[in-house]
Structure formats: C-alpha cells, structure tokens
Design an enzyme around this catalytic site. Structure first.
Site, short mmCIF file in Angstrom:
data_model
loop_
_atom_site.label_atom_id
_atom_site.label_comp_id
_atom_site.label_asym_id
_atom_site.label_seq_id
_atom_site.Cartn_x
_atom_site.Cartn_y
_atom_site.Cartn_z
N THR A 98 -11.74 6.03 -10.72
CA THR A 98 -11.64 6.94 -9.58
C THR A 98 -10.87 8.21 -9.93
O THR A 98 -9.92 8.17 -10.69
CB THR A 98 -10.91 6.22 -8.43
OG1 THR A 98 -11.49 4.93 -8.26
CG2 THR A 98 -11.01 6.99 -7.15
N GLY A 139 -4.37 0.89 -10.81
CA GLY A 139 -3.14 0.10 -10.81
C GLY A 139 -2.49 0.12 -12.19
O GLY A 139 -3.18 0.03 -13.20
N GLU A 181 -12.74 -0.72 -4.65
CA GLU A 181 -13.90 -1.36 -5.29
C GLU A 181 -15.16 -1.22 -4.44
O GLU A 181 -15.96 -2.15 -4.34
CB GLU A 181 -13.61 -2.83 -5.58
CG GLU A 181 -12.57 -3.07 -6.65
CD GLU A 181 -12.84 -2.25 -7.91
OE1 GLU A 181 -14.01 -2.10 -8.29
OE2 GLU A 181 -11.85 -1.74 -8.47
#
Lengths: 667, 667
Positions: free
Chosen positions: B145, B184, B430
C-alpha cells in the site's frame, strides 16, 4: 499552481447549485448567530494554538492517559472561562473539536450541575448556590450512576441518612457496587457534586433524592474526609475527561443540602412530599434534550471529512479497463455517493428534528413552571425515542463515514479516532438506547385507540388503511413519503398493542408479555421516531427562504425517506405488502435521480456546516483538499518519529531490549 | 462464601445441557490440539507476567504511543521466539490477546513475508532466503500500500528501474502519494521488506512486481541510505504495532532480488513472462484465508465477555413493579438473550464456514502446484466474499456486544477498547469490504445460466422456482432454511445479471451499468456468502460425535438462519413474497423457542471457546464472574490514581495550572 488534490477540491466546490453561506444561516439561525459562533471558535482556537492547521494537533501526538487529561483540562479551562465571560456560549455543549462537552473535565458544570440546581433547588437554595456556580467559585458535577447500577435509578444503593441530633445527612456507600462511578470531572476536577442517594429518615427509605455534596477543600483541593475519589481509567474515548469514582464513608452534610424544590425534610425529620413527583428525573430530560440538539453535529463532521476526502482520493478505474491504470476520485463511484449523501441527509434530518423536539421541550418546561404537567409524559417519551434514534444514527453513521475513508480513516489524524468513540459513547450514556426505545414504546401502546392524541401521535388515531400504494405514486412527493412512514409505524404500534393484549389473554403477566414482544416493541418505537423525524424535516423546509437552498433540502429529505425504505432497516416497510418488490424498482430509480442531482452539491453541503479545519482536526477532511502533503507533514511531526530521528533513525530502547535478542537468537 | 456475582456465575454455569470441553474439542480439532494450545497460552502468559488476573493489565495503564509500541515489541518478541522454537504455532496468526497478529511489530514476518517468499521466490531464491527468515536472522514485512494507493494494486507508483551497467534495480518513490504507507513493522522493527513496485526496463513499464529490499543495517539497524522510515502515528487500534512509512530515493538492490518464481529479468534486461500471471496477488489470498479462519475468534471473545457480564450484571425490574426495587441479571431480558445468543451463533457459523473455506483454499494451492488454475477464479471470489462477510459480522458483532455491556463496555478494562477497533480494522485492510463483495459479484453474474458450476454456486443453475414456502413448513428444518437462503441469493444474483444486461441494451457501457446497479450487486454477493456460510454450518454439524453437542449446535445454526431472515438485513427475504408477513410470526415463535432452549447453555458456550482470562483481559468477562471487586481493584491500580495518591489526593499539575486559575477567576 495548486497540486492535484487541491485542484480536485476546487473543481468539486465550483459545481454547487446554491450558496453554502445561505444554508449556513438556516442551520445556525441567521447570519448574526453564524458570525458570533465563528468568532467564538476563532478566539478559542487561537487561545489553544490550533490556528495553524499545518501543525500536528496535540491529541495526535503522544496519548498517555495523563497527557490526554491535561489536554482536556487545558481546553476545558479555556472554554470554561469563555462561558463565564459570555454568559451563554456555544461551548456549553460542545468542545473545540465539536464533541459533546462531557469530554471536558468541566463540561458537566454547565451541562448538568447548574441546570440541576435550577430544576431541583428551592428558591432560597438557588439564591445561595447559583451565583457560586455561575461565577465558577465552585466546580460541579452530577453524581448518579453507581458501579452496580445505571439506567434503573430506583436501584441506587448510596444512602443519605438523616441525623436529627446534628441536623445532618450522612452520605454513605454501603457496598462495593454502590461506589459512584462514571460522572465526568468527579475524579480530580470537581469541587462539588449533586449526589443522587436514598433518603433515609428513622430507618425509613424515602427513595432517591438529590443532595449537594462538597467533595474537596476549596483551599488546597484535597478530598474531604469521608470520600475516596479517583479516575476510572482509560476509556474508548473521552479520555480528556476524568470520569471518576467516589466511595463515601459516613460523609456529613447539612440537612439544607438536600435540594428541596419539591420534597422537603424539616428540622425534626418530618418528610414532606412535594407536588412534582418525577422532578428528580428532569435533569436527565434536560441532558437528553442537549444531546438531541447537538449530537448530529458529529455525524455532519464525519460526513464532511469523508466527503471531502472522497473527491480528492483517487482509486480504481471505473471503466474496468485492465489496460488503463488511470484512477478516478472514489466519489465517482455510486456506492460512495449513496453512502455519503445518505449520511449527509440524515445529519440534516436530525438537525431539523432536533430543533423541533427542542422547542417541544421548552414549551413543556414553561408549562411545568405553571405546575401543568400534561405534556410531561409525551415529551418524556419523545425525548427518549429521539435520544436513542439520533445517537444511534450518529454513531453508526460516523463509523460508516470512517469506513468510507478506507485505511486512512483508521488513522487518528483522520479525526475519526476521536469522533467515532465519542459519538458511540452517547448511545449508552444518559439512558441506554434500547431502554430509551422501550420507554417510548410504553407510551405508544397506551396511545392506541385513544381519542385524545399528542401532536406527534395524532396519526395513530386513524392509521392509514390503504392496503398498498399505487405503483404510479410520485415517490418524491412528501405526502406520499409521509404516508408510507405513517403506515409502517402505525401498523407496528397497533400490532404490538394487539400482541401484548393477546399474550395477556393467554395468561402471561404484562411484564412477561412485554418481554416476549420486546423486539417488535423496539422496532415500533424506532419506526415512530423515524416518522417524527421525517415530519419535522418536511415541515421545516417549507419556511426556507432561498429557492436553491429549499431545492437541495427537498432532495436530501427525499433521499432520507427513500433510502430508509430501501436500506438495511427497511424490512418493516415490506412486511405487509404496503410496499413491495413492485415499488422497490421505482424507489431505486428515484434514489438514482436524487444522487445525480445532489452529487454536484456535495462539497457545498459540507461547507454549509461551517466547520473550521481546527475543529475537524482531520488531515483527510481539510477545507483545501491538500490531503497527502498534510498527512506527511503531520506524520513527520509525530513525537515518536521526532525522537527516533534524534537517535539516528533507530528506536534504541526497543532495538536493544527486544529486536537485537530476536535477531541474534541462535537456534 | 463466594460473593453475589460469583454465585450468579456458578448458577448460570451449572445449567448447561452439554460438557463445554466436548465442544472445545470440536472447535480446535481434538483434545490433543486443545491441550497444545492451552500449553502455549500458559507459557506465553507466564512469560509476559499476565498469569495473575488480579493485576491491572499493562495495556490499561498508561497508553502513550511509545509505551504501547514497547509493549507490542515485548510480547511480539516473546511470541516470535515461541514461533521459532515450535515451528508452527498458534501465535502465527493471533496475539496473546487473541487479536490478529498484525497487531505485533513482528506479526507480518510469518503472516505475509515468509508466505510471500514461498509463493513468489524461485527455488534458488527460496533456498537462500527461507532459512534466514525462519531462523529470524532477518525480520521481514510486506510492503504494498502507498499513501495514495490501496486496493487498486495497478495504481501503485513506486518504481524499480533496471540498470544494466550495475545489474541492479533502483527502488524509487517519485511522488509524495507514492510513499509506502501502512505496512506493519515497517517503521522501526523490520530489517527487510518485500516491496511491490513497477518493474521498469529501458523505460518500459512491465507492471507491479515483488522485490526483496533490505531496509536496515543488520549491525546497528540504522536505515540504509536511500530510504526514510518512520511510524505513521496513532491509530484507532493496533498501536502496539509500528505500522510505518517508507520513502525511497534511488535505493539500489541486486537484480536477483526481484522474486522470479514466475516472471524473470535476465542479466541483459530481457523480460520473460512466466506461466502464472496473477501470482503477485496470491500473497493477498493467503492473508485473506488467515483472516477468514481467525477473525471470528474476536467475535467469540466479544460474545463471551458480554454474556458472562450479563449473567452477573443486575439491572432493572422485569416485573415493572414500581413498588419493587429488586433487580435481575440483564440476561433475564429477552432482548439481551436475543442479541448475545445470535452473536454466539454467528461466531460458530463463521467458525465452521472458515474451516470449510480454508480447506477449499488448501485444495486450490495443491492444484496450483500442479500448474492447474481452474479453481483460482471461484476460490478467489469466495475468499473475497468471505473476507468481507466474516470481518463485517465480526466488527459489527463485537460493537454490539460492547453495547450489550452498557456503560462499562466503554471502559478500556472491559476489553472492548482493544477488541472492537482491532476487529473493525480488518474490515478495511487486505481489501476493503465493498470492493471484496464486488469481486465476488463479478464472478456470480458470470455464473448465471452456466451449465458448469462450482460446488459453491451449484444452486444458481436451478434457482428454486417455488413462488413461496408453505406457512406450515418446519422452519427448524435445515433443508427449509437452506431453501429460503438459496431462493433469496439466487433471485438477487439472477436479477442483477438481468439488470446489467438490460442497462447495457439501453446503451450503457458495462462499467456504467455496474455502477448503476452496484448496491444490488453487493446485496447479492452478501446474500450468496451468507448461503455458503449456512450450508457449511449445516454440513459441519452432521459429523459431530456427541448428541448433546450436536443438539446445541443445531439450535445455534437455526438461530443463525432465522435471525438473519427476521433481522435488520432480512428485507431481501421479504421482497418477492417468498417469505412474507405470514411467515414472520412462526419465525419469531421459532426464535423464541430456540432462545428458551439456548439460555441455560449460554455460559457453557462461552467456556467452550476456552479463552483464558489473560487473553480476554476483561474485568467484565472474567471466568469467575467477580466483576465489581475486580473492577475496583484494577481501577485503584491505574497509574494516574497511584500517582495522585502519592500527591495527597490532588492532581497537582492540573490543579495548579488550570483548576486554581478557574476557581479564583474574578469576574
């Protein structure tokens, strides 16, 4: 040359069919009120150093419990002074971030303590206490809920026992579950509280009454002997407020600190029941009114942020052309238009309904002053339903608006990190929503078949008997829309009344019958409230001056009505065939038409609420549309990043203690 | 002598009609698996000092951004080591608090980095990188992303330009909006990342490809020249994780760091297109599978906390007897029973559906190894729909469970402060849910009228043509329930296909037609997914060994089916009269019956999930029911309260700076 996002915003803003300023005047009641409000926000935002919107808002930096509380004290004190200066102020009920003001440690002082005094104190008591409260020489909160007891006020355990020898009441918490728990500012900010406790005289229990209790010394603010005070810890939101607990151990107050407007206790312990039985509850009614006329601003803010973001956020290729990688603003997708414009429509519906209900409340209050209480029951019921409906629609809508922003909506700096949990809190506090709907349902089933009806239940007397509406009916016609809503709610209410009767005839007690049909009862109460809201929306538009503004409000009103029928909660409309599959197609087509007409006005609608960038505190919802640059500017100002830059790009403590050992792990 | 709350819990637990342990075995696949899991949690909880449940969990104390991150590193490192020791581990996909593991700074290492290697690397590459990853000598994340680009992968801007002279790729962020954002562990924890970037050779763009990029020196962990790394700041949840950003400035990597299982680039810059076109997307499929088979644990936890609280929380007087102040546990109210037991039913429905979908995924993967990709489309579509449905039901359900706990559900120490925002995040990451539903819808409309059908769409070939079901039909009969669900979803899918066709015949492009009917398409995809879930639930029960367990699961399955028809989203069932008002009454009566039968089993159902008190981390949901004592114990341990006690009961900094000036305000 403005960057791409700023251009997209400028283009979107340029398409409006009306002047947003004219709608702003409608919302806030005229140009003067708009200017006064604007001035207030300017003053406060300057005072709090929030004028430069390129600076990361403090709340999005570090977020320790203590830091958040200190921040709350900081702007709480600023708005408190503002209020003391200006008399009535916008910041009575909202914070600089436009949340309900019980996010401020001082919020309940004006939101509940002072109103409670006016409602519950005798003239002599008012004369003594009101000047102290209004000059800020004491800071008050309202202390009702206990660890083990909430909405069911009769269940409260805290006792106030009269001691004739000393002419005092002894305030006491007999059990752990009787610990006062939740009141805003109770932890460390409030000096006084109106404490709801069981009045006991000569070991007879006279039920819950209001007492003024001093909690802290006005010299050094230490807690008085006999009360343990503290913060209740982290919450999902409202952490700028020290919602607190109080455990009383035989704390003594003068007899005259029982608020005696209605019931009284004489020197010799004689209890005199006053005229107004339910008076003790009227503070809650006031608080509910405030919620109803303010909560939807949070929905309007959420819709504003998400709509502005949607015209500059480009994602996906609407042509499904796998060769083409060009993206379009997500507001080009009809689903996004539908979600955001229905949220905006609901915000306006709640606004006009709130104004309507507010005026009903004021009328009742004037009536009460004349000792006439005939309006109490219907207004109490309506406030309950509206409190549940407006907070539910706002909380769900704010969350949906957040989801409309995709991943970035999950960032604190989107504004939703504070907006959603703050809105959602109101759905529970001051009366849990399902309990609220039941209070309205109780009133509605009693109305069925009555000749005498309140203005809001008039339509129940002659429920629309037409078995279904013609497929040719003009669905954009307000009367048609009202007919559909009234038919549904009347049907549901009548069915509930009949079902309750039938079950009792089958031998159930009223309570058992109620419990059996509780889901239908809540559905009926919700449907009735929605009918009241639509009625208020339709009625309010008529008086709007500018044609262009009236036209856009008409469209929003129709969108509110039709999307409620066609949307998730629309099953009730279909159940008896009054509306059926035959009508769903024209309804959807009307919705499509409304969306097409409303899309060019979307940004102007966000502007009409006149929210400052500072009060939105959102990198996604900024007026200029410069989303990505602002996001990165704010991100680089995050304290953790500032600190790590000083450490040469490595988060040393974490690396040494946790990462290094993992990396070196010999296996 | 146990206190009142503990007694209430013991009584509720004693009423079960089955042994919760036997259902636990069904959930986790046998006694051995249950014991292994229990052992793992015991080890980790001991390691993290969470065994004593009278201690305030650290996360509910101070909550500064940095503190939360350090806490995440602490248990992230612990579970990471656990994983390295045990090979496959429960903590691959969940945290000690039972959230999805991308709440850990190291979570994506096993959740996406290693799987991506296995899926995307050539055999030689795998041989080099996998041992490094599996021994924890590098810590990886997955970097896709960007600030301006999400679900629409083709829109990514980051470039990887091949430089023949040096045989390197140059990784570069050309714009602010191309900043990698969200992964993350990217901020400070990860040493390496699989970066999705546009492969450019001789200024020709070959589209998005996966590259292994080293981000930090393995000596001192400083960022490598050419990459700016940082944390993206506070989020609604997941603040234990350093979701980060990366801005690349001509960072160089060897050509061989392009993962070349499918497409390859040779030394001279020749591009060779491999056999598996969509391979780059398969990491997302894996992640979605993990979400589908794990997310519902958060719903089960939420239902567990709220149900346990509801049997000890007493409020209100069910007899409406104004003389009687005695209160009853809120679980005595049918509305509470309905809300909590339907949530529990949904948790089990999602569990069995997740197991089913998981096996379909594994089968497809095996098939892919044989270079057979016939199952890719249907499984991809089903995963998309299930990802949207399971996360939506979980997020909404967790929030409803919180509301079932009234005010106390708003406390961080209720557990919902972490549970709800963590669950709700998964609804966006997701693959945003509305996009997911559309991917399934694309597949479904293609299926209409086909002779060849996938097992999950078989029923679309011969849509149930019965115009309505008889009022006498046994609604507790699985085949009847399935018939209702299939009729609805088949009808919606077929209507969508026809509407799309009609609109195109009226001259709209496919894209315009799609956009026009998008709401119906999403409703159809959701309905189909719900049919798949019900089918899996029904099928799974048949094989259950113990009669008593099978019986309770049958009731939950019927409650899931009937409450879906009667509930908020049930309008679709009614729209064509297949189900009508005539059936709603028997449906409601069947639901009443099921609730009566299930109420005694409620606590046993919570026990069957075998959640430890430590992993629930909830003062409301503790196994022993000792809610109020624990709440006050935890509250008194809140650091702010501990500090203020040391200051003599006054929050000195706040008092001196903000309260005193307000109090003294001369006016």
């Amino acid at each position: 040359m403005p960057n791409r996002q700023i251009q997209l915003m400028q283009n979107a803003r340029a398409q409006a069919s009306f002047h947003s300023q004219e709608l702003t005047d409608v919302i806030y009641g005229g140009a003067a009120a708009v200017e006064k409000r604007r001035e207030e926000f300017r003053r406060i935002e300057k005072l709090l150093g929030r004028s430069d919107t390129r600076k990361l808002p403090h709340i999005y930096g570090e977020s320790g419990r203590t830091e958040q509380y200190v921040d709350g004290l900081r702007w709480g004190a600023a708005t408190f002074r503002e209020r003391l200066k200006c008399g009535e102020s916008w910041f009575d009920a909202v914070t600089p971030h436009h949340w309900m003001n019980n996010a401020s440690p001082f919020g309940l002082h004006f939101l509940m303590f002072t109103p409670a005094l006016k409602l519950l104190a005798s003239p002599e008591q008012l004369e003594y206490w009101l000047p102290l409260a209004e000059s800020g020489r004491i800071i008050g909160t309202y202390c009702q809920t206990e660890l083990g007891h909430g909405t069911f006020v009769r269940g409260l355990e805290t006792t106030a026992t009269f001691e004739e020898a000393t002419d005092e009441f002894v305030i006491h918490s007999p059990t752990t579950s009787s610990t006062k728990f939740w009141p805003g500012g109770l932890g460390y900010a409030a000096s006084h509280a109106i404490v709801m406790a069981r009045l006991v005289i000569k070991s007879e229990d006279y039920g819950v009454h209001p007492f003024i209790v001093q909690l802290r010394s006005l010299e050094d603010y230490t807690p008085l002997p006999g009360v343990e005070l503290g913060d209740i810890g982290l919450k999902l939101g409202h952490n700028t407020n020290d919602n607190g607990y109080a455990f009383f151990t035989h704390l003594r107050i003068p007899r005259t600190h029982l608020l005696m407007r209605s019931n009284q206790v004489l020197r010799d312990g004689t209890f005199i029941r006053g005229p107004i039985d339910k008076l003790a509850y009227s503070t809650m009614l006031f608080a509910r009114k405030i919620i109803i006329i303010r909560i939807y601003f949070q929905l309007a803010q959420a819709a504003t942020i998400a709509t502005r973001y949607s015209v500059v956020r480009e994602q996906g290729n609407i042509a499904f052309d796998s060769a083409d990688n060009a993206e379009v603003p997500i507001f080009a997708f009809k689903l996004q238009q539908y979600r955001l414009l229905t949220l905006m429509a609901r915000a306006f519906a709640l606004h006009f309904a709130g104004v309507h209900v507010g005026s009903l409340y004021e009328a009742r209050l004037a009536q009460q002053e004349r000792d006439d209480h005939s309006e109490l029951a219907p207004v109490h019921a309506l406030l309950a339903g509206m409190k549940a409906y407006s907070t539910q629609v706002t909380a769900d809508g704010a969350e949906d608006a957040r989801k409309c922003c995709g991943g970035h909506g999950y960032l604190a700096m989107s504004g939703f990190g504070q907006l959603v949990p703050t809105a959602t809190a109101i759905a529970t506090l001051e009366g849990e929503n399902f309990v609220m709907y039941q209070q309205l349902a109780r009133f509605l089933v009693k109305c069925v078949g009555r000749a005498e009806q309140h203005s809001t239940t008039e339509y129940l007397r002659s429920p629309n008997t037409v078995s279904d509406i013609s497929p040719e009916a003009d669905l954009l016609e307000p009367t048609v829309q009202l007919g559909i809503f009234r038919h549904r709610s009347a049907r549901l209410v009548v069915e509930c009344a009949e079902a309750l009767l039938a079950s009792q005839q089958e031998g159930l007690s009223f309570a058992q019958a109620w419990n059996k049909h509780i889901l239908s009862l809540i559905a009926a109460a919700r449907a009735h409230t929605e009918t009241v809201v639509l009625t208020a929306f339709i009625d309010s538009i008529v008086g709007v001056q500018h044609d262009s503004v009236r036209a856009v409000l008409r469209r929003l009103c129709s969108l509110f009505a039709l999307s409620s029928i066609e949307g998730p909660n629309g099953g009730d409309f279909l159940a008896d065939g009054y509306i059926s599959n035959v009508h769903l197609r024209p309804i959807r087509e009307s919705i499509d038409l409304l969306l097409e007409e409303l899309v060019p006005d979307a940004i102007a609608l966000t502007d009409s609420w006149n929210f400052t960038d500072a009060c939105l505190a959102s990198a996604l919802g900024c007026w200029d549309g410069d989303v990505y640059e602002r996001m990165m500017e704010w991100t680089r100002q995050v304290p953790l990043n500032v600190d790590v830059r000083k450490m040469g790009g490595v988060f040393k403590p974490g690396f040494e203690q946790y990462i290094k050992p993992v990396l070196r792990a010999k296996l």
